[in-house]
Write a protein that holds these residues in place. Structure first.
Motif, PDB file in Angstrom:
ATOM      1  N   GLU A   1      51.508  43.029  46.430  1.00 20.58           N
ATOM      2  CA  GLU A   1      51.761  42.479  44.999  1.00 20.58           C
ATOM      3  C   GLU A   1      50.492  42.307  44.256  1.00 20.58           C
ATOM      4  O   GLU A   1      49.318  41.683  44.784  1.00 20.58           O
ATOM      5  N   ALA A   2      50.383  42.576  42.702  1.00 20.75           N
ATOM      6  CA  ALA A   2      49.358  42.019  42.114  1.00 20.75           C
ATOM      7  C   ALA A   2      49.190  40.734  42.154  1.00 20.75           C
ATOM      8  O   ALA A   2      49.868  39.845  42.297  1.00 20.75           O
ATOM      9  N   GLY A   3      47.547  40.345  42.219  1.00 19.92           N
ATOM     10  CA  GLY A   3      47.347  38.831  42.306  1.00 19.92           C
ATOM     11  C   GLY A   3      47.014  38.657  43.754  1.00 19.92           C
ATOM     12  O   GLY A   3      46.364  37.604  44.205  1.00 19.92           O
ATOM     13  N   GLY A   4      47.804  39.172  44.845  1.00 19.76           N
ATOM     14  CA  GLY A   4      47.296  39.094  46.092  1.00 19.76           C
ATOM     15  C   GLY A   4      46.186  39.199  46.643  1.00 19.76           C
ATOM     16  O   GLY A   4      45.249  39.787  46.056  1.00 19.76           O
ATOM     17  N   THR A   5      45.727  38.673  47.962  1.00 16.46           N
ATOM     18  CA  THR A   5      44.537  38.851  48.392  1.00 16.46           C
ATOM     19  C   THR A   5      44.321  40.460  48.880  1.00 16.46           C
ATOM     20  O   THR A   5      45.113  40.970  49.686  1.00 16.46           O
ATOM     21  N   ALA A   6      42.966  40.945  48.318  1.00 13.69           N
ATOM     22  CA  ALA A   6      42.738  42.356  48.797  1.00 13.69           C
ATOM     23  C   ALA A   6      41.871  42.493  49.713  1.00 13.69           C
ATOM     24  O   ALA A   6      40.708  42.490  49.556  1.00 13.69           O
ATOM     25  N   ASP A   7      42.376  42.649  51.163  1.00 15.87           N
ATOM     26  CA  ASP A   7      41.708  42.410  52.188  1.00 15.87           C
ATOM     27  C   ASP A   7      41.552  43.731  53.092  1.00 15.87           C
ATOM     28  O   ASP A   7      41.085  43.752  54.327  1.00 15.87           O
TER      29      ASP A   7
ATOM     30  N   GLY B   1      44.532  51.218  47.128  1.00 16.05           N
ATOM     31  CA  GLY B   1      43.829  50.123  47.158  1.00 16.05           C
ATOM     32  C   GLY B   1      42.185  50.106  46.923  1.00 16.05           C
ATOM     33  O   GLY B   1      41.673  50.973  47.662  1.00 16.05           O
ATOM     34  N   TRP B   2      41.842  49.535  46.068  1.00 17.26           N
ATOM     35  CA  TRP B   2      40.304  49.497  45.735  1.00 17.26           C
ATOM     36  C   TRP B   2      39.770  48.092  45.385  1.00 17.26           C
ATOM     37  O   TRP B   2      38.633  47.936  45.741  1.00 17.26           O
ATOM     38  N   SER B   3      40.770  47.237  45.308  1.00 17.32           N
ATOM     39  CA  SER B   3      40.277  46.022  45.003  1.00 17.32           C
ATOM     40  C   SER B   3      39.464  45.058  45.993  1.00 17.32           C
ATOM     41  O   SER B   3      39.026  44.034  45.678  1.00 17.32           O
ATOM     42  N   TRP B   4      39.544  45.411  47.037  1.00 12.81           N
ATOM     43  CA  TRP B   4      38.954  45.206  48.388  1.00 12.81           C
ATOM     44  C   TRP B   4      37.303  45.014  48.105  1.00 12.81           C
ATOM     45  O   TRP B   4      36.711  44.425  48.661  1.00 12.81           O
ATOM     46  N   LEU B   5      36.744  46.020  47.447  1.00 13.47           N
ATOM     47  CA  LEU B   5      35.504  46.254  47.113  1.00 13.47           C
ATOM     48  C   LEU B   5      34.850  45.523  46.032  1.00 13.47           C
ATOM     49  O   LEU B   5      33.567  45.295  45.795  1.00 13.47           O
ATOM     50  N   PHE B   6      35.716  44.798  45.058  1.00  5.76           N
ATOM     51  CA  PHE B   6      35.083  44.118  43.941  1.00  5.76           C
ATOM     52  C   PHE B   6      35.428  42.693  43.966  1.00  5.76           C
ATOM     53  O   PHE B   6      37.045  42.417  44.032  1.00  5.76           O
ATOM     54  N   PRO B   7      34.939  41.594  43.713  1.00  3.08           N
ATOM     55  CA  PRO B   7      35.366  40.280  43.328  1.00  3.08           C
ATOM     56  C   PRO B   7      36.212  40.400  42.139  1.00  3.08           C
ATOM     57  O   PRO B   7      36.086  40.905  41.249  1.00  3.08           O
ATOM     58  N   PRO B   8      37.343  39.544  42.210  1.00  2.00           N
ATOM     59  CA  PRO B   8      37.695  38.350  43.075  1.00  2.00           C
ATOM     60  C   PRO B   8      38.372  38.802  44.245  1.00  2.00           C
ATOM     61  O   PRO B   8      39.134  38.034  44.923  1.00  2.00           O
ATOM     62  N   TYR B   9      38.495  40.209  44.600  1.00  2.00           N
ATOM     63  CA  TYR B   9      39.292  40.696  45.722  1.00  2.00           C
ATOM     64  C   TYR B   9      40.714  40.305  45.630  1.00  2.00           C
ATOM     65  O   TYR B   9      41.263  39.874  46.635  1.00  2.00           O
ATOM     66  N   GLN B  10      41.312  40.803  44.611  1.00  2.00           N
ATOM     67  CA  GLN B  10      42.750  40.563  44.432  1.00  2.00           C
ATOM     68  C   GLN B  10      43.211  41.845  43.880  1.00  2.00           C
ATOM     69  O   GLN B  10      42.679  42.474  43.166  1.00  2.00           O
ATOM     70  N   TRP B  11      44.417  42.339  44.168  1.00  2.00           N
ATOM     71  CA  TRP B  11      45.313  43.441  43.951  1.00  2.00           C
ATOM     72  C   TRP B  11      45.505  43.348  42.401  1.00  2.00           C
ATOM     73  O   TRP B  11      45.923  42.146  41.893  1.00  2.00           O
ATOM     74  N   ASP B  12      45.020  44.552  41.428  1.00  2.00           N
ATOM     75  CA  ASP B  12      45.399  44.437  40.134  1.00  2.00           C
ATOM     76  C   ASP B  12      46.789  45.061  40.019  1.00  2.00           C
ATOM     77  O   ASP B  12      47.350  44.909  38.748  1.00  2.00           O
ATOM     78  N   PHE B  13      47.203  45.791  40.750  1.00  2.00           N
ATOM     79  CA  PHE B  13      48.811  46.343  40.796  1.00  2.00           C
ATOM     80  C   PHE B  13      49.352  45.953  42.110  1.00  2.00           C
ATOM     81  O   PHE B  13      48.736  45.432  43.111  1.00  2.00           O
ATOM     82  N   GLY B  14      50.748  46.243  41.971  1.00  2.00           N
ATOM     83  CA  GLY B  14      51.583  46.271  43.028  1.00  2.00           C
ATOM     84  C   GLY B  14      51.560  47.648  43.700  1.00  2.00           C
ATOM     85  O   GLY B  14      51.380  48.526  42.987  1.00  2.00           O
TER      86      GLY B  14
END
Length: 151
Positions: free
Chosen positions: A36-42, A76-89
């Motif tokens: 989900e958007a806003g979740g931790t991208a790990d 998923g690419w948000s794991w690479l950039f702070p704040p490490y949160q999903w931008d989309f679901g």
């Protein structure tokens, strides 16, 4: 428009082998919310088969599909950039099989192998540029339809 870059095939074979050593095979049944958007991208995935819809929540009850991904695509690419949160679901549109990569071991590998790290960042940047181009095209199409009174 250019053809979408595929992460694994874009990496040189020795780098791909090092990255794949960190992969694990996973599957998602149809209609499963993957994140989900806003979740931790790990973590991130490379889709092996099936289809995934990237979604954006536009109201409390309505989601809009902003992209569809299939075999070979990076999810998923948000794991690479702070704040490490999903931008989309993301949701499995059909049964999905994928390679899953945890972010921390991949980032550690990139620190140990700077050439791999640079290759990975360049490929992800290419993928993001392509998706931005596709999104821009969809927005222009929607704008044109709206201006003509179709929507």
């Amino acid at each position: 428009m250019t053809k979408a870059t595929k992460l694994l095939t874009a990496l040189p074979p020795p780098q791909r082998q090092r990255l794949m050593a960190l992969a694990r095979e996973v599957s998602f049944p149809e209609d499963t919310r993957i994140f989900e958007a806003g979740g931790t991208a790990d973590r991130f995935w490379v889709i092996r088969s099936g289809a995934v819809s990237l979604t954006q929540q536009v109201t409390s009850i309505q989601r809009v599909t902003v992209a569809s991904l299939g075999a070979g695509d990076l999810l998923g690419w948000s794991w690479l950039f702070p704040p490490y949160q999903w931008d989309f679901g993301a949701e499995a549109f059909s049964p999905v099989r994928a390679y899953e990569f945890e972010a921390q071991p991949v980032l550690k590998l990139c620190e140990e192998d700077a050439a791999l790290g640079l290759s990975l960042v360049r490929i992800v940047a290419e993928i993001l540029a392509h998706r931005l181009e596709m999104t821009r095209g969809k927005l222009m199409e929607q704008y044109g339809m709206h201006r003509r009174g179709v929507v």
